[in-house]
Design a protein around this motif. Sequence first.
Motif, PDB file in Angstrom:
ATOM      1  N   ASP A  70      12.499 -32.842  23.558  1.00 49.10           N
ATOM      2  CA  ASP A  70      13.581 -33.948  22.864  1.00 49.10           C
ATOM      3  C   ASP A  70      14.661 -33.203  22.737  1.00 49.10           C
ATOM      4  N   SER A  71      15.896 -33.815  22.578  1.00 51.12           N
ATOM      5  CA  SER A  71      17.059 -33.185  22.167  1.00 51.12           C
ATOM      6  C   SER A  71      17.204 -32.795  20.817  1.00 51.12           C
ATOM      7  N   GLY A  72      17.615 -31.491  20.571  1.00 53.46           N
ATOM      8  CA  GLY A  72      17.703 -31.202  19.177  1.00 53.46           C
ATOM      9  C   GLY A  72      16.554 -30.465  18.417  1.00 53.46           C
ATOM     10  N   CYS A  73      15.639 -30.167  19.564  1.00 47.42           N
ATOM     11  CA  CYS A  73      14.342 -29.572  19.132  1.00 47.42           C
ATOM     12  C   CYS A  73      14.186 -28.232  19.403  1.00 47.42           C
ATOM     13  N   GLN A 215      19.979 -31.771   9.085  1.00 52.37           N
ATOM     14  CA  GLN A 215      20.605 -30.132   8.934  1.00 52.37           C
ATOM     15  C   GLN A 215      21.772 -30.065   9.977  1.00 52.37           C
ATOM     16  N   ARG A 216      21.400 -30.430  11.501  1.00 54.81           N
ATOM     17  CA  ARG A 216      22.550 -30.207  12.206  1.00 54.81           C
ATOM     18  C   ARG A 216      23.657 -31.230  12.316  1.00 54.81           C
ATOM     19  N   GLY A 371      14.618 -20.334  12.338  1.00 55.16           N
ATOM     20  CA  GLY A 371      13.184 -20.361  12.754  1.00 55.16           C
ATOM     21  C   GLY A 371      12.592 -18.860  12.820  1.00 55.16           C
ATOM     22  N   THR A 376       7.724 -20.532  14.293  1.00 56.47           N
ATOM     23  CA  THR A 376       8.685 -21.123  15.479  1.00 56.47           C
ATOM     24  C   THR A 376       9.190 -19.742  16.257  1.00 56.47           C
TER      25      THR A 376
HETATM   26  N1  LIG Z   1      12.975 -22.857  14.564  1.00 54.59           N
HETATM   27  C1  LIG Z   1      13.805 -23.928  13.923  1.00 54.59           C
HETATM   28  N2  LIG Z   1      13.963 -23.790  12.345  1.00 54.59           N
HETATM   29  C2  LIG Z   1      14.621 -24.619  11.971  1.00 54.59           C
HETATM   30  N3  LIG Z   1      15.668 -25.397  12.500  1.00 54.59           N
HETATM   31  C3  LIG Z   1      15.600 -25.103  13.714  1.00 54.59           C
HETATM   32  C4  LIG Z   1      14.830 -24.460  14.612  1.00 54.59           C
HETATM   33  N4  LIG Z   1      15.075 -24.761  15.935  1.00 54.59           N
HETATM   34  C5  LIG Z   1      16.141 -25.471  16.006  1.00 54.59           C
HETATM   35  N5  LIG Z   1      16.568 -25.860  14.769  1.00 54.59           N
HETATM   36  C6  LIG Z   1      17.567 -26.804  14.354  1.00 54.59           C
HETATM   37  O1  LIG Z   1      17.797 -27.699  15.369  1.00 54.59           O
HETATM   38  C7  LIG Z   1      19.046 -27.570  16.073  1.00 54.59           C
HETATM   39  C8  LIG Z   1      19.161 -27.780  17.512  1.00 54.59           C
HETATM   40  O2  LIG Z   1      18.622 -26.562  18.057  1.00 54.59           O
HETATM   41  P1  LIG Z   1      18.924 -26.243  19.332  1.00 54.59           P
HETATM   42  O3  LIG Z   1      20.392 -26.345  19.678  1.00 54.59           O
HETATM   43  O4  LIG Z   1      18.186 -24.892  19.771  1.00 54.59           O
HETATM   44  O5  LIG Z   1      17.926 -27.139  20.020  1.00 54.59           O
HETATM   45  P2  LIG Z   1      18.217 -28.064  21.626  1.00 54.59           P
HETATM   46  O6  LIG Z   1      16.855 -28.749  21.680  1.00 54.59           O
HETATM   47  O7  LIG Z   1      18.876 -27.173  22.558  1.00 54.59           O
HETATM   48  O8  LIG Z   1      19.371 -29.273  21.290  1.00 54.59           O
HETATM   49  P3  LIG Z   1      20.116 -30.049  22.155  1.00 54.59           P
HETATM   50  O9  LIG Z   1      19.221 -30.455  23.212  1.00 54.59           O
HETATM   51  O10 LIG Z   1      20.667 -31.319  21.336  1.00 54.59           O
HETATM   52  O11 LIG Z   1      21.357 -29.055  22.816  1.00 54.59           O
HETATM   53  C9  LIG Z   1      19.702 -26.242  15.190  1.00 54.59           C
HETATM   54  O12 LIG Z   1      21.245 -26.092  15.063  1.00 54.59           O
HETATM   55  C10 LIG Z   1      18.907 -25.834  14.112  1.00 54.59           C
HETATM   56  O13 LIG Z   1      19.646 -26.648  13.205  1.00 54.59           O
END
Ligand SMILES: Nc1ncnc2c1ncn2[C@@H]1O[C@H](COP(=O)(O)OP(=O)(O)OP(=O)(O)O)[C@@H](O)[C@H]1O
Length: 408
Positions: A70-73, A215-216, A371, A376
């Motif tokens: 999912d987005s932001g994961c 957090q983000r 992470g 992670t």
């Molecule tokens: N392993 C982790 N531990 C803690 N926080 C994390 C971790 N991975 C991601 N995050 C948090 O989630 C946010 C999103 O991470 P990331 O940009 O890698 O995800 P994404 O799936 O590419 O997001 P999107 O699809 O929305 O661009 C990061 O800014 C951080 O705050």
Amino acid sequence: MAVCPVYTTQSLNSTCSVSTPSKTHFSSHHNHLVFYRTSKRTSKRGGSSSCVITCSAGDSQTVVIGLAADSGCGKSTFMRRLTSVFGGAAEPPKGGNPDSNTLISDMTTVICLDDYHSLDRTGRKEKGVTALDPRANDFDLMYEQVKALKSGIAVDKPIYNHVSGLLDPPELIKPPKILVIEGLHPMFDERVRDLLDFSIYLDISNEVKFAWKIQRDMAERGHSLESIKASIEARKPDFDAFIDPQKQYADAVIEVLPTQLIPDDNEGKVLRVRLIMKEGVEHFSPVYLFDEGSTISWIPCGRKLTCSYPGIKFSYGPDTYFGHEVSVLEMDGQFDRLDELIYVESHLSNLSTKFYGEVTQQMLKHADFPGSNNGTGLFQTIVGLKIRDLYEQITASKTAAPLQATKA
Ligand SMILES: Nc1ncnc2c1ncn2[C@@H]1O[C@H](COP(=O)(O)OP(=O)(O)OP(=O)(O)O)[C@@H](O)[C@H]1O
Ligand SMILES: O=C(CO)[C@H](O)[C@H](O)COP(=O)(O)O
């Protein structure tokens, strides 16, 4: 007349054949063959979704990796770790659209499947569908273009612009050594799924997803707590229907859950992370702790590892996942001192490292990534090394095959 969205990178004397349901033309263009087809069904992008082009590809074949979440994961963070394993930094295509979602390095090209949204932001709003809904995505085009890239043919891929919410003019993507398709649906369509040499699913539990979003989106993007809750709730039915079921097809799943070391923890800072690795996948041998196939529980907080409350616990053992035999490696807790990870690394086997301590070195190199002090980061790094190994095995088997044929 619509331009077929597939270009070839073959030299003009390469053997190419085209089959389409309607009349097809081709011509030369900047040392590429460019295929045109007449089509009554012209999409908004001016592309067509039904060209099938077969070319005799060169010696190299693109290895295709799928990453679903999912987005932001954490997909972007994972991609940065993966690219780093191959050396070199990933950058958007030079001189191209500044809002491109593509990242290119020497060995890898990462394309974001959001680029296959068939409905833009307004279109989705008008039709009342989310981006997670298959009706908002063009799987025919996704399949054709991933297939073309896999067989060494460049494609003219659309761009979904996250800034404007519109579909931008396409960008040319050349076949890389390793193609990563990341996004919401890499394993949704059976045809695309069958093109994957390896697939990964990032399975972030609702509690943790919520904590990361806060957090983000709250701290960095100024969203309110209510709007974050509402956006998660609005996506949930489609997430459950279309995204989550893909994990059953993944060769490796990284599952992120709240810790079990702190009773009733609701902060989401300390994590329990499980690396679920399918058995019997070609070119992939699961990592193990101490003794392959045994069931192990290990609290390494003795003399060699500094652990403050609530400590660290590793587990390993065989299990089943959606009816498949798997090995599961689990880490609950977080590292106090990342350099001491070498102690844990020395007890893990089948890591596909090239030298002693490579996992620790990679983790220290990116200590600032989210992470990095927990499972992670550790498991994303390990999966990155396994993908490098898989790529090297596939490449070696391809170069060995003609030699064997010559000998025979
Ligand atoms: N392993 C982790 N531990 C803690 N926080 C994390 C971790 N991975 C991601 N995050 C948090 O989630 C946010 C999103 O991470 P990331 O940009 O890698 O995800 P994404 O799936 O590419 O997001 P999107 O699809 O929305 O661009 C990061 O800014 C951080 O705050
Ligand atoms: O789930 C998503 C994957 O990234 C996005 O929400 C989707 O791509 C739509 O993007 P936007 O919200 O920028 O219109």
